[in-house]
Structure formats: structure tokens, C-alpha cells
Design an enzyme around this catalytic site. Structure first.
Site, PDB file in Angstrom:
ATOM      1  N   HIS A   1     -18.736   6.791   3.873  1.00 39.15           N
ATOM      2  CA  HIS A   1     -17.704   6.696   4.732  1.00 39.15           C
ATOM      3  C   HIS A   1     -18.413   5.798   5.980  1.00 39.15           C
ATOM      4  O   HIS A   1     -17.581   4.950   6.709  1.00 39.15           O
ATOM      5  CB  HIS A   1     -17.251   7.940   5.521  1.00 39.15           C
TER       6      HIS A   1
ATOM      7  N   ASP B   1     -10.840   2.575  -0.554  1.00 40.34           N
ATOM      8  CA  ASP B   1     -11.235   3.638  -1.497  1.00 40.34           C
ATOM      9  C   ASP B   1     -12.383   3.203  -2.075  1.00 40.34           C
ATOM     10  O   ASP B   1     -12.920   2.251  -2.085  1.00 40.34           O
ATOM     11  CB  ASP B   1     -10.176   3.655  -2.592  1.00 40.34           C
TER      12      ASP B   1
ATOM     13  N   LEU C   1      -5.254  -9.774  17.061  1.00 41.32           N
ATOM     14  CA  LEU C   1      -5.138  -9.050  15.832  1.00 41.32           C
ATOM     15  C   LEU C   1      -4.753  -7.702  16.057  1.00 41.32           C
ATOM     16  O   LEU C   1      -5.038  -6.900  17.044  1.00 41.32           O
ATOM     17  CB  LEU C   1      -6.457  -8.917  15.149  1.00 41.32           C
TER      18      LEU C   1
END
Ligand code: FPP
Length: 248
Positions: free
Chosen positions: A48, A31, A142
Site C-alpha cells: 500500500h 489493485d 487537476l
């Protein structure tokens, strides 16, 4: 340990984290991209893009610190309500990440998975996502879950529909069964959920899976949540006493 003090760079190493207290699964609500951009007089989309760039550092740091699963909230079912231009830019970011970063992610041993509903996503992008998932499915350094057009309530409804379609009887419905039919499937629940930017909400993210998670809410905006910030989050987590409803 004084967590308020800034950790000097040379002390930020995996060896300085208690190995048995590194979370296996970290989930992040990324956020603050818009506010980060506004602070700099830039359009929201620049935030972004900066946030996406930041993901590289965080992915690397997760591998370095021993986190095995990272789940990111990239686009919620509610995000369709943002201005069309921003929605399209978020779609483009995912497209660009796959076009430009997939080979490297694959070489680095990252397994990509998707959480959410791809039926509303444009066909070409949808196929790119399927390709990325298929290409990386055997990687195990991962696991990166990308929650894209994801909503926790929608996920639970989807799981219930699957369970009904498979004809389970009421007495066969268990927590394990519901978990199995969630988008996260048989992955372990998140140990640590981080929401950047100081907001204290879950916003429909992993609402079933977060039942026993620890939470961490740093004040920094996502583009500024760097390796040092992740290290701090892991230190906080290491100090938590997780009892899962028990007394010791
Ligand atoms: C929240 O910040 C962030 C989002 C809704 C999108 C996050 C997406 C990225 C960082 C890129 C995703 C990467 C991939 C792989 C697709 P906000 O816009 O709500 O910020 P604000 O609250 O400050 O306005």
C-alpha cells in the site's frame, strides 16, 4: 499503431497522443498492492505504501498528458472487513498523505475532493480531509477525487435519500438529477476506468457513472503502473470507438 510493442521512453510524450482523444476523466481501481508485496516477501502494508508512492508519478503524468480529473479507489465500504491492522494502516496512509503532501498538491494546482461517507472515519482524520478539500477548492489543474469509504450502491442510496428529502416529484426524477446528487456531483462521468492487476471486476466502483465508460485491465500490479503504463492505457483509449449507443 502496434500497441503490443513497448513504447520507447523518448516517444512517451503528450505530443504523441491524439489531443482530441485524451480522456477528460480517468478513474482507477488501484489493485494488486498486496500481491506486489507478497512477491517481494514484504508485509501487505508495504504494498500500500509503494502504491501511494506511485500515485505521485501518476498524478504528474495525468497533468502532463492532459487528463483533467483522476478518481482513485482508495478504500471501499467493504475494506472495513480486512484485518484491523491493515484498516488502520490505510487510515494512516491517508493521514500521512494529507500531512506530508497537501502543500505540494496545493502548489501544483490539484483540487482534492472526497467521494464516500466520512461519518465512520475518525474525527481528527475527517477534519484533515475537510481542511484539504477547502484549501484546494479553487485549484483547477487537476481534480483528484479520492474515493474513501466509498461504495457505488451506498452512493446511489445516498442520492435517493437526498432527492426524497428535497421533495422532488416522481416526474422530476431524471438522470441528470440523480447524477447531481451522487458524490461526483456535476463532474463529467469517467471516460476511462482502469483496474490494475488483471482482475476483471468493477467491485462497486462508480457503478452509475460508468455506464458508458471504456475499460482497461492491465496485468501489472498498481505499484508498477507507472507513467509508461498510463501512456499505454491512453493509447488504447484513443483507439476505442465510443458510440454512446448510436451507430456512427
Ligand atoms: C487494492 O489492493 C488496494 C487497496 C484496497 C487500497 C489502495 C490504497 C492505496 C494505494 C493507498 C491510497 C492512497 C490514499 C491517498 C489514501 P489489494 O490490497 O486488494 O491487493 P491484493 O488484491 O493484491 O491483495
Amino acid at each position: 499503431m502496434d500497441l503490443v510493442r513497448e513504447t520507447p521512453d523518448e516517444e512517451i510524450t503528450a505530443e504523441n497522443l491524439p489531443p482530441d482523444k485524451v480522456p477528460t476523466h480517468v478513474a482507477v481501481i488501484m489493485d494488486g498492492n498486496g500481491r506486489w508485496a507478497r512477491q517481494r516477501g514484504l508485509p501487505r502494508i508495504a504494498g500500500h505504501r509503494a502504491g501511494t508512492e506511485n500515485l505521485r508519478e501518476i498524478l504528474r503524468a495525468c497533468v502532463e498528458f492532459g487528463v483533467k480529473i483522476l478518481t482513485i479507489y482508495a478504500f471501499s465500504t467493504e475494506n472495513w472487513g480486512r484485518p484491523e491492522e491493515e484498516v488502520q494502516e490505510l487510515m494512516s496512509i491517508l493521514r500521512d498523505v494529507i500531512d506530508c503532501e497537501l502543500d505540494e498538491l496545493h502548489q501544483e494546482g490539484v483540487q482534492l475532493r472526497h467521494l464516500g461517507d466520512l461519518s465512520k472515519v475518525e474525527e481528527e482524520l475527517r477534519h484533515k480531509i475537510y481542511h484539504a478539500i477547502d484549501l484546494t477548492k479553487n485549484n483547477d489543474r487537476l481534480i483528484l477525487n479520492v474515493a474513501f469509504n466509498y461504495g457505488g450502491r451506498a452512493e446511489i442510496i445516498h442520492a435517493i435519500r437526498e432527492i426524497v428529502e428535497h421533495g422532488y416529484k416522481p416526474e422530476e426524477i431524471t438522470e441528470e438529477l440523480v447524477s447531481h446528487y451522487l458524490y461526483t456531483g456535476d463532474l463529467p462521468d469517467p471516460d476511462l476506468i482502469i483496474r490494475t492487476s488483471g482482475e476483471l471486476r468493477l467491485s462497486n466502483f462508480l457503478i452509475w457513472q460508468s455506464a458508458y465508460a471504456e475499460y482497461y485491465f492491465p496485468e501489472v500490479y498498481w505499484p508498477d503502473f507507472n507513467r509508461q503504463e498510463l501512456y499505454k492505457a491512453l493509447l488504447h483509449y484513443a483507439q476505442r470507438d465510443r458510440r454512446f449507443g448510436l451507430i456512427e
